[in-house]
Design an enzyme around this catalytic site. Structure first.
Site, PDB file in Angstrom:
ATOM      1  N   HIS A 117       0.787  -1.388   0.035  1.00  0.00           N
ATOM      2  CA  HIS A 117       0.041  -0.160  -0.222  1.00  0.00           C
ATOM      3  C   HIS A 117       1.091   1.424  -0.097  1.00  0.00           C
ATOM      4  O   HIS A 117       1.116   2.466  -0.542  1.00  0.00           O
ATOM      5  CB  HIS A 117      -0.879   0.432   1.562  1.00  0.00           C
ATOM      6  CG  HIS A 117      -1.314   1.371   1.318  1.00  0.00           C
ATOM      7  ND1 HIS A 117      -2.937   1.167   1.406  1.00  0.00           N
ATOM      8  CD2 HIS A 117      -1.020   2.671   1.789  1.00  0.00           C
ATOM      9  CE1 HIS A 117      -3.367   2.655   1.436  1.00  0.00           C
ATOM     10  NE2 HIS A 117      -2.434   3.469   1.660  1.00  0.00           N
ATOM     11  N   GLU A 118       2.123   1.249   0.845  1.00  0.00           N
ATOM     12  CA  GLU A 118       2.925   2.060   1.157  1.00  0.00           C
ATOM     13  C   GLU A 118       3.684   2.509  -0.400  1.00  0.00           C
ATOM     14  O   GLU A 118       3.907   3.794  -0.954  1.00  0.00           O
ATOM     15  CB  GLU A 118       3.717   2.308   1.830  1.00  0.00           C
ATOM     16  CG  GLU A 118       2.541   2.532   3.360  1.00  0.00           C
ATOM     17  CD  GLU A 118       2.419   3.338   3.595  1.00  0.00           C
ATOM     18  OE1 GLU A 118       1.806   5.086   3.065  1.00  0.00           O
ATOM     19  OE2 GLU A 118       0.878   3.476   5.160  1.00  0.00           O
TER      20      GLU A 118
ATOM     21  N   HIS B  68      -5.539   7.032  -2.636  1.00  0.00           N
ATOM     22  CA  HIS B  68      -6.379   5.954  -1.920  1.00  0.00           C
ATOM     23  C   HIS B  68      -7.926   5.775  -3.173  1.00  0.00           C
ATOM     24  O   HIS B  68      -8.294   6.576  -3.806  1.00  0.00           O
ATOM     25  CB  HIS B  68      -7.468   6.863  -0.586  1.00  0.00           C
ATOM     26  CG  HIS B  68      -5.812   6.549   0.584  1.00  0.00           C
ATOM     27  ND1 HIS B  68      -5.900   7.412   0.937  1.00  0.00           N
ATOM     28  CD2 HIS B  68      -5.225   5.434   0.768  1.00  0.00           C
ATOM     29  CE1 HIS B  68      -5.369   6.954   2.057  1.00  0.00           C
ATOM     30  NE2 HIS B  68      -4.516   5.734   2.027  1.00  0.00           N
TER      31      HIS B  68
ATOM     32  N   HIS C  76       1.553   3.703  -2.986  1.00  0.00           N
ATOM     33  CA  HIS C  76       1.983   5.270  -2.832  1.00  0.00           C
ATOM     34  C   HIS C  76       3.222   6.180  -3.593  1.00  0.00           C
ATOM     35  O   HIS C  76       3.169   7.168  -4.012  1.00  0.00           O
ATOM     36  CB  HIS C  76       1.944   6.253  -1.451  1.00  0.00           C
ATOM     37  CG  HIS C  76       0.742   5.946  -0.143  1.00  0.00           C
ATOM     38  ND1 HIS C  76      -0.671   6.741  -1.632  1.00  0.00           N
ATOM     39  CD2 HIS C  76      -0.144   5.478   0.914  1.00  0.00           C
ATOM     40  CE1 HIS C  76      -1.905   6.616  -0.318  1.00  0.00           C
ATOM     41  NE2 HIS C  76      -1.130   5.885   0.933  1.00  0.00           N
TER      42      HIS C  76
END
Ligand SMILES: [Zn+2]
Length: 248
Positions: A142-143, A152, A146
């Site tokens: 997830h990070e 998101h 980014h």
């Protein structure tokens, strides 16, 4: 500091979502400018990494197991996209740009997208991870998404066609976390809205009353409670966006 703290709130272990227990306090640190310009996937080529080959470094504070979790989390991108992560070892060549996985006692987060002008003259793009986040490859991914430029999922410009936000159940100070952005500054790459995205908030993110959802799905125009978001790993939609951003 011009960083913006962005929290991803999830349900507590008491409600049966153990894997979200500390992720409750996930804090994404994002440059305010990037925040204003970007939602879901970065449109500006300037904020994409200039090359699909990315270098990374793992903090010496990580245990062997944590370091291995980062390596295996990144392997997914190597295997399923054109992104190629190569680990750097000390000494880091001066001026080298790289993703730096660091340890934090209380937050997991990073800036969205490539920063053409490195902060504080450093070549590192820091990813902060707690012990809990380090134990979950899906959170590491997830990070990393980014870092690569994904925001998101429920912030997409077109999200009002797919979800309804219940602001009454969200403390006002977190309302900004639920903003949808203009399609002038961001793009969905025409990838279908993806409730299974590892970038999607869970249904009761930031809830005052966690028994009630803050995000509901729109089904035939009616808001419906359903599960959304997960921390197991990138969805096909997440990977498709990365391929469209970097592999064409
Ligand atoms: Zn996040």
């Amino acid at each position: 500091m011009c960083w913006l703290l962005l929290s991803l709130v999830a349900v507590a272990a008491a409600q049966g979502f153990d894997y979200f227990e500390n992720y409750y306090n996930e804090i994404d640190i994002e440059d305010e400018q990037a925040e204003a310009k970007t939602r879901n996937a970065l449109q500006s080529p300037l904020q994409r990494w200039p090359n699909p080959k990315l270098y990374y470094r793992i903090s010496s504070e990580y245990s062997d197991e944590e370091a291995q979790n980062v390596r295996s989390a990144l392997k997914t991108f190597d295997e399923q996209t054109c992104i190629n992560f190569e680990e750097l070892t000390e000494p880091i060549p001066s001026g080298q740009r790289y993703v730096y996985y660091k340890k934090s006692p209380q937050m997991c987060g990073t800036r969205v997208g490539y920063n053409p002008i490195p902060l504080f003259g450093s070549g590192s793009h820091d990813v902060l991870l707690t012990e809990h986040c380090l134990s979950k490859p899906g959170i590491i991914q997830h990070e990393t998404l980014h870092v690569l430029g994904l925001y998101h999922e429920q912030s997409r410009a077109d999200r009002d066609m797919f979800v309804v936000i219940d602001y009454d159940n969200i403390p006002r100070k977190y309302w900004s976390q639920f903003m949808a952005m203009s399609d002038k500054s961001t793009t969905t790459f025409n990838v279908p809205y993806d409730f299974e995205s590892v970038m999607h908030y869970p249904k009761n993110a930031f809830a005052k009353d966690r028994n009630k959802p803050t995000i509901r799905a729109l089904v035939n125009g009616e808001p419906v409670e359903r599960e959304m978001g997960q921390v197991l790993g990138p969805s096909e939609g997440d990977l498709t966006k990365i391929r469209l951003m970097y592999c064409n």
